[in-house]
Structure formats: C-alpha cells, structure tokens
Motif scaffolding. Structure first.
Motif, PDB file in Angstrom:
ATOM      1  N   GLU B  53       0.910  -1.056  -0.018  1.00  0.00           N
ATOM      2  CA  GLU B  53       0.104  -0.003  -0.025  1.00  0.00           C
ATOM      3  C   GLU B  53       1.059   1.502   0.018  1.00  0.00           C
ATOM      4  N   GLY B 117      -6.519  13.446   2.366  1.00  0.00           N
ATOM      5  CA  GLY B 117      -6.025  12.038   1.992  1.00  0.00           C
ATOM      6  C   GLY B 117      -6.629  11.199   3.069  1.00  0.00           C
ATOM      7  N   GLY B 118      -7.403  11.604   4.125  1.00  0.00           N
ATOM      8  CA  GLY B 118      -7.772  10.791   5.373  1.00  0.00           C
ATOM      9  C   GLY B 118      -9.054  10.142   4.896  1.00  0.00           C
ATOM     10  N   ALA B 119      -9.303   8.837   5.411  1.00  0.00           N
ATOM     11  CA  ALA B 119     -10.506   7.870   5.275  1.00  0.00           C
ATOM     12  C   ALA B 119     -10.831   7.237   6.469  1.00  0.00           C
ATOM     13  N   VAL B 120     -12.228   7.047   6.462  1.00  0.00           N
ATOM     14  CA  VAL B 120     -12.977   6.150   7.270  1.00  0.00           C
ATOM     15  C   VAL B 120     -13.101   4.894   6.726  1.00  0.00           C
ATOM     16  N   LEU B 121     -12.689   3.812   7.057  1.00  0.00           N
ATOM     17  CA  LEU B 121     -12.783   2.697   6.575  1.00  0.00           C
ATOM     18  C   LEU B 121     -13.676   1.725   7.236  1.00  0.00           C
ATOM     19  N   ARG B 124     -15.420  -2.935   7.877  1.00  0.00           N
ATOM     20  CA  ARG B 124     -15.052  -3.984   8.732  1.00  0.00           C
ATOM     21  C   ARG B 124     -16.364  -4.043   9.829  1.00  0.00           C
ATOM     22  N   ILE B 125     -17.050  -2.959   9.988  1.00  0.00           N
ATOM     23  CA  ILE B 125     -18.024  -2.960  10.770  1.00  0.00           C
ATOM     24  C   ILE B 125     -18.934  -4.014  10.424  1.00  0.00           C
ATOM     25  N   PHE B 138      -9.548  -9.981   6.942  1.00  0.00           N
ATOM     26  CA  PHE B 138      -9.867  -8.812   6.379  1.00  0.00           C
ATOM     27  C   PHE B 138      -9.220  -7.676   6.276  1.00  0.00           C
ATOM     28  N   ARG B 139      -8.922  -7.020   5.437  1.00  0.00           N
ATOM     29  CA  ARG B 139      -8.127  -5.891   4.909  1.00  0.00           C
ATOM     30  C   ARG B 139      -8.737  -4.585   4.568  1.00  0.00           C
ATOM     31  N   SER B 140      -8.901  -3.478   4.969  1.00  0.00           N
ATOM     32  CA  SER B 140      -9.234  -2.379   4.497  1.00  0.00           C
ATOM     33  C   SER B 140      -8.111  -1.617   3.796  1.00  0.00           C
ATOM     34  N   SER B 142      -7.483   2.134   1.457  1.00  0.00           N
ATOM     35  CA  SER B 142      -8.207   3.294   1.184  1.00  0.00           C
ATOM     36  C   SER B 142      -7.280   3.803  -0.320  1.00  0.00           C
ATOM     37  N   ARG B 144      -6.518   6.361  -1.581  1.00  0.00           N
ATOM     38  CA  ARG B 144      -5.172   7.114  -1.611  1.00  0.00           C
ATOM     39  C   ARG B 144      -4.994   7.922  -2.788  1.00  0.00           C
TER      40      ARG B 144
END
Lengths: 139, 382
Positions: B53, B117-121, B124-125, B138-140, B142, B144
């Motif tokens: 990443e 550039g931020g993110a709320v992933l 997963r919830i 499980f991998r989130s 973004s 980017r």
C-alpha cells in the motif's frame, strides 16, 4: 529503484470494547482523525478484546485507540495488550485509551504499555498531535 | 474446492522462484518477511500488504518473490453502488466459505478524502459473522487518491493473500468509476450488486459496470420492487448476449475478455476458448442480512470458476491481466525516468515557460527529454 513515490499514511483503529454502547466519542474521534489525514478503521460496537486484536493485526495499524466508558478498562485493556503480544504486534503499535479513567488506573495502564490516556475534554488537536509525534517508526 | 484456479501456474512456481531471486533485489529482512508470510504469519501478511500500500522501498522484490506462490486462490470481485449491501454480503459469503472449510481473504477498498487524504474505512463493521476467526483475513484499503495505482496495489495485495494460501480472495469496492472497474477486473469472477427499485441505478450501470459482471445480484430481494429489478437485469443481460456480443465490451478497455481484435491471437493459442459455450451472466437474488441466497451465489461463483477453467478462458484472461500489469509497471518506471530527466533540464515549469515564450514547442521539448532514454535503448540493442 524507487519509481513510485512512497505513499505513507498513519493507520488507526478506533475500537469500542465490551458492553459499552457510547460511541459518540469514538465517532467524533474517527472523523477528526480522518480530517487529520489518517486512515481510520472503526471497529463497531461491543467488540471482544480478541476481535480488536484481530482487527489491529490484520489492518496493521500504527495506532490503536481504545474507547472505554464502561469502567471495565482494567479487565479489557490487558487482554488486548496480551493478544497483540501473542501476534508480535505490541512493540510497534501506539496504544491509546480514551474515556473516563481514574488516575490510579491510568498509571497502571501506562505501566502495561498504554502510551497515553485521554480523558473527557481533551482537545482534538492534542490527540492528533500526540499521534503525529509518537507514531512508531516503521521500515 | 480450493484447488488452483489455473493449473498451469502451479507448475511454474519453481522456475519463477529461481529467476526472481536474481531479477529483483530482496533484502535479507524482506526475505525473512516473505518466509514468515509463506509460513503462515498473519503479522507478516499484514505487514507485506502495508508495504504494498505504501509503495515502500523493496515492496517490488517482495511481490516478485511471492508471485511464484500465487495462482491457488479463487479471486472474486464484488462491486455495486453505495448502500447496496456489499459489505454485509461479503461477510455472509466469507462465513459460508468458512463453513465448508475454505479460508478467506478480503480486500475492501474505500474512498479517501481528496482534500486530506484521510479516510474512514467502515467495511469492517459489517464483518460481524467472522469476528475472532483469523482464517478470515480482512483488510481495508483506502484509495489514497492514486490514479491507476489503486488497481495495482489491490492486485498486489490479492497476490499476498493468494500466496499466503487463502482459498478464496474477495475484493470489495464501490462501483463508481473507471478506477473501481479496473480494481474488480483483477478478479476472476465479478459480481455486481444492485438494490431493488434502483431503475436509475441500472441506467448508470449500463455504461461501464454492466459489461464486467459475470454475476448480477439483486440484494435486499425482500424489498419492494425486487421482481422488477430482477426482470430489468435479466433483460439487459440477455441483450448483452445478442449478436453484437463482443462489440459492447470491445471498445471499453484493454482487459475485456472477449476483445474482438485480441481474440484472434488468443483463439489460435488456446483453441478451445472459441468453441466452448460462452458464459451467460446469471441474475440472482439475495438478502444479505439473513443470508438468503448466499449458498446459491457461491454455487454460481463455483460454476463460473469451473467455466473459466474448462473453457480455457482463464488462460486468456490471466494473460491479458498480466500483460496489463507489465505495461503499467513499465509505463510508470519509464515515466519516472522521464520525470528525472525533466528535473535535470530545469523542471517542468521552466520548460513550460519556454514554450509559452515561443522559444520552443512542446514536441521539441518532449523529443529532447526522451532522446537520452531512447539512446540507451538503442545502444543496448547492439
């Protein structure tokens, strides 16, 4: 050769552990972290310590922020830390706790390896700044 | 299941491994990381995906070393509009695969803010059925803000999960634009999720996403309007199977499986690909919340994987995919060389100003910049 530019981002897991349904704070924090340019994974409510460990390991987060308002921090936080250790993930994860933590407990938690405890009313910038300063250096 | 999706790839593993060691530098530490990943360390797998990443130094060597160990996983892409229920369905799919003994990897791609550039992933919830089960990785990720780079990073992350030994790898992404279409195209089987009553949705789907779906799923099928959405999709799928088949996929992208031009080559090499009956996309219904229809969906995924194997099409699609990967890498590397050369000549701003002052023109500038690179290529020819 490094043809591409390296693109690092600070990854955080905002976690709610145990029987504690108060997630407004966690949401606000998640949003503030996003606005600070972090990548935020939110765990959702009522997670067991094992779930948090699984998420922290798989998502390879730099920062684990545990929000606890139920008073069960003395039971739950050690379990999370033990779990991280079992996956070799404790050393380079910055562990923060947010919530209502008595001073005596705060000292205990820090001894266990929690980097900082943020109580109610902590300015958002303070938390973000703390993370920027203390995020583990990784190769 | 869980057998290699592409049988001819496993046998090449040893050859690939030996050549990789010489072709790409792998530092001692990275070599250890690769070893740990192959030995089943979740931590190492997570760390490798982070390196991928971040595009951090040495990640190429890692991916190269892993490549020889890939080819065992069934890769499934799931896309659809926001709120269609992708994450919930992925959760139920993962649980169902686990029930029959398959291990699962999930890569969930979420958009990032173009400003910070931020993110709320948040995907997963929804993974409630699999918490605590480490055999669901499980991998989130973004986006980017990478242009085109996202599909490369996703493809590389899938390789890491594949090499780790996951039987099934699911890529989940919001189907909004070309970027996302490229992402799901790295999957062998693509499912497009639609929610009932989204007539307008289907209109927009027509343009891009409809062409890449191997399976169409009407999720929330217990809601009003599900029948109608099903019917609309059925109609569209069968229209796609009309005599103009191939044309509608042909001009949309390099990776379209039935490309009319590329097809000539493929057919002569693979023979059977042309004679085998073509895959007709299935239209299914699910209620992800309750898990209704998930079994049938997995059966369809299996059927499609079988079709790809038996028709030989898997070879053609994989060849095209890897060809595109090579092209992308080469383009980006040569592009970087050119960027360096631009810097050496005073930077792009100075060059642009020179063009503005009519001292030179864009074509001459480009020719000058590329000249040294071209010289190198020619001299190595001899």
């Amino acid at each position: 050769m490094s043809a591409e530019q390296e693109k690092r981002a600070i990854r955080c897991l905002v976690a709610k552990v145990g029987l504690d349904g108060h997630d407004r704070g966690a949401h606000v924090i998640a949003r503030a972290f996003r606005d600070a340019g972090f990548e935020v994974v939110y765990s959702g409510l009522h997670r067991a310590p094992d779930d948090i460990v699984q998420a922290a390991v798989q998502e390879d987060v730099d920062v684990l922020g545990i929000s606890i308002l139920s008073g069960a921090h003395n039971t739950l936080v050690p379990k999370v830390i033990e779990g991280l250790k079992s996956y070799d993930a404790f050393e380079d994860t910055l562990i923060l706790v947010g919530g209502i933590i008595p001073d005596d407990d705060e000292a205990e938690l820090k001894k266990l390896g929690v980097a900082e405890v943020f109580g109610p009313g902590t300015p958002m910038e303070e938390t973000v700044e703390f993370i920027r300063k203390n995020v583990p250096e990784r190769a | 299941m869980g057998g290699p999706a592409d049988d001819d790839e496993g046998t090449r593993a040893t050859a690939a491994e030996t050549s990789v060691a010489t072709a790409t530098g792998l530092s001692e530490r990275d070599a250890t990381l690769v070893e740990e990943l192959l030995a089943g360390s979740h931590r190492a797998l997570a760390r490798v995906i982070t390196r991928i990443e971040n595009r951090s130094p040495g990640y190429r060597g890692i991916v190269a070393a892993l490549h020889g160990h890939t080819g065992g996983a069934n890769v499934i892409g799931i896309t659809g509009s926001p709120g269609a229920g992708k994450s919930t369905l992925v959760d139920k799919l993962a649980a169902a695969y686990r029930d029959r003994g398959d291990t699962v990897g999930v890569v969930a791609v979420d958009p990032s803010s173009p400003y910070t550039g931020g993110a709320v992933l948040g995907d997963r919830i929804r993974m409630g059925s699999n918490v605590g089960d480490m055999d669901v990785f499980f991998r989130s990720m973004s986006a980017r803000g990478q242009l085109g780079g996202l599909s490369m990073a996703t493809a590389d992350a899938v390789k890491a999960l594949d090499a780790f030994g996951k039987d099934v790898v699911i890529i989940e992404t919001v189907g909004a634009g070309q970027n996302e279409v490229d992402v799901v195209r790295t999957a062998d089987t693509v499912a497009v999720l639609v929610q009932p009553g989204s007539g307008d949705d289907i209109q927009t789907l027509k343009a891009g996403i409809l062409e890449i779906g191997d399976v169409f799923v009407v999720n929330k099928a217990d809601m009003d309007g599900a029948e109608r959405t099903l019917a609309e999709l059925e109609e569209m799928v069968h229209r796609r199977e009309s005599p103009t088949k191939g044309l509608d996929t042909g001009h949309h992208g390099f990776e379209a499986p039935d490309h009319p031009d590329g097809g000539a080559d493929e057919a002569s090499a693979d023979g059977e690909a042309d004679d085998a009956p073509a895959w007709t996309p299935e239209v299914l219904r699910t209620v992800a919340n309750t898990g209704d229809g998930v079994g049938a969906l997995i059966e369809t995924f299996d059927a499609h994987a079988r079709y790809l194997r038996e028709s030989g099409e898997i070879r053609a699609t994989k060849r095209q995919r890897y060809a595109e990967e090579i092209r992308t890498l080469v383009r980006s590397d040569v592009g970087a060389l050119a960027t360096d050369e631009i810097e050496r000549r005073g930077g792009i701003d100075d060059l642009a100003d020179a063009v503005r002052r009519r001292e030179t023109d864009p074509y001459s500038v480009a020719a000058e910049i590329v000249a040294p690179i071209a010289d190198c290529v020619e001299s190595s020819d001899r």
